[in-house]
Design a protein around this motif. Structure first.
Motif, PDB file in Angstrom:
ATOM      1  N   THR A 185     -29.789 -12.464  23.232  1.00 41.14           N
ATOM      2  CA  THR A 185     -28.965 -12.753  22.057  1.00 41.14           C
ATOM      3  C   THR A 185     -29.519 -12.107  20.785  1.00 41.14           C
ATOM      4  N   ASP A 186     -30.732 -11.558  20.859  1.00 42.01           N
ATOM      5  CA  ASP A 186     -31.351 -10.914  19.697  1.00 42.01           C
ATOM      6  C   ASP A 186     -31.089  -9.411  19.646  1.00 42.01           C
ATOM      7  N   VAL A 230     -34.259  -5.821  29.671  1.00 41.73           N
ATOM      8  CA  VAL A 230     -34.662  -7.228  29.752  1.00 41.73           C
ATOM      9  C   VAL A 230     -34.367  -7.821  31.132  1.00 41.73           C
ATOM     10  N   SER A 231     -33.142  -7.647  31.609  1.00 36.52           N
ATOM     11  CA  SER A 231     -32.697  -8.341  32.817  1.00 36.52           C
ATOM     12  C   SER A 231     -33.108  -7.681  34.124  1.00 36.52           C
ATOM     13  N   LYS A 261     -40.705 -14.802  20.791  1.00 43.05           N
ATOM     14  CA  LYS A 261     -40.115 -14.103  21.930  1.00 43.05           C
ATOM     15  C   LYS A 261     -38.629 -13.916  21.669  1.00 43.05           C
ATOM     16  N   SER A 296     -34.691 -12.740  22.953  1.00 38.59           N
ATOM     17  CA  SER A 296     -33.850 -12.871  24.142  1.00 38.59           C
ATOM     18  C   SER A 296     -32.680 -11.905  24.027  1.00 38.59           C
ATOM     19  N   GLN A 317     -40.357  -7.580  28.114  1.00 44.32           N
ATOM     20  CA  GLN A 317     -40.398  -8.712  27.195  1.00 44.32           C
ATOM     21  C   GLN A 317     -40.295  -8.160  25.782  1.00 44.32           C
TER      22      GLN A 317
END
Length: 163
Positions: free
Chosen positions: A9-10, A52-53, A5, A7, A58
């Motif tokens: 940061t990726d 994402v947020s 998964k 995030s 996902q």
């Protein structure tokens, strides 16, 4: 190969996969101006953060050792009991290694876990990946032209896979 998964940061990793995939896939389909517009629209850091947020997408990364091979993004309960596969990109050098299939399998399992009975995706009508999706069990349910602004259309097939 492992599917993990992703995030927020990726972001850079995902962006660094998207660029060569887009170049290899779309340079004969879209103009450079449309590619630049769409990359900014869908792959800017701000767009990624919103996906994402805010939208609840996902992201998954396929990794082998220290090398990232591809990514997918999806949204469960997109339309009632449907999971939408928003993105599936595999680096050209990783084609044929089962990366796309592994990513789709993880998305299918997430859909089932959330009691979704089908996967839905849009794919450019001229993208060679159409054949991958058909082989993976998706059915072409028709054409879907999406106005993305700036005078551009995404000319897609709407594809569905029953789970």
């Amino acid at each position: 190969m492992e599917i993990i998964k992703a995030s927020l940061t990726d972001y850079k990793t995902i962006y660094n996969i998207a660029i060569p995939v887009w170049d290899a896939t779309y340079k004969t389909i879209l103009t450079q101006e449309q590619m630049d517009y769409m990359l900014k629209l869908f792959y800017s850091e701000e767009a990624f953060t919103e996906q994402v947020s805010v939208k609840g997408h996902q992201f998954l990364l396929a990794v082998e050792g220290t090398e990232y091979l591809g990514f997918a993004s999806y949204e469960v309960n997109y339309q009632s009991e449907t999971t939408k596969l928003h993105k599936l990109y595999v680096l050209p050098q990783a084609h044929g290694k089962g990366v796309g299939k592994a990513l789709v399998t993880v998305v299918e399992n997430a859909a089932r876990k959330n009691i979704n009975d089908k996967l839905l995706l849009n794919v450019n009508r001229y993208n060679p990946a159409v054949h991958f999706y058909l082989k993976a069990g998706f059915e072409n349910k028709g054409e879907d032209d999406v106005d993305i602004g700036n005078g551009y259309l995404m000319e897609d097939y709407l594809m569905v896979k029953q789970l």
